[in-house]
Design a protein around this motif. Sequence first.
Motif, PDB file in Angstrom:
ATOM      1  N   ARG A 151      -7.740   3.806  15.284  1.00  0.00           N
ATOM      2  CA  ARG A 151      -8.101   2.833  16.316  1.00  0.00           C
ATOM      3  C   ARG A 151      -6.995   2.683  17.353  1.00  0.00           C
ATOM      4  N   PHE A 157     -11.356   3.534   5.283  1.00  0.00           N
ATOM      5  CA  PHE A 157     -11.607   2.402   6.178  1.00  0.00           C
ATOM      6  C   PHE A 157     -10.303   1.942   6.826  1.00  0.00           C
ATOM      7  N   ALA A 172      -9.530   1.887  10.762  1.00  0.00           N
ATOM      8  CA  ALA A 172      -9.359   0.569  11.389  1.00  0.00           C
ATOM      9  C   ALA A 172      -7.958   0.357  11.945  1.00  0.00           C
TER      10      ALA A 172
END
Length: 111
Positions: free
Chosen positions: A21, A13, A17
């Motif tokens: 990203r 994650f 993130a």
Amino acid sequence: MIGTVAAAGATTFAYAAVVERNWFALRRHDVPVLSEGAKPLRILHISDAHLTPGRHRLMSWIRSLDALEPDVVVNTGDSIAHPESVQPFLEALGPLLDRPGVFVYGSNDLY
Ligand SMILES: [Fe+2]
């Protein structure tokens, strides 16, 4: 075991993130398909911006692509990932919209 799975999930994650990203990639490929002596043609292919509101670094990066002076812009979609991102995406494209180009929808594009 559950702790290991939870740690792997949290790491995945965090990577998605934070790292992925903000990882904008520009790749250049020379494709020898034109006739000998033909004027080179620079094609800018934009895809999968998945723009959401407030992603100013991504919008700035997209806007900077006009400096490549492409002859044609090809956008293969998934430009936005939020209904309120249409106008920001158009603003990010900025002068690229004045260049010849084509667009196809991705599964994330509303219109
Ligand atoms: Fe996509």
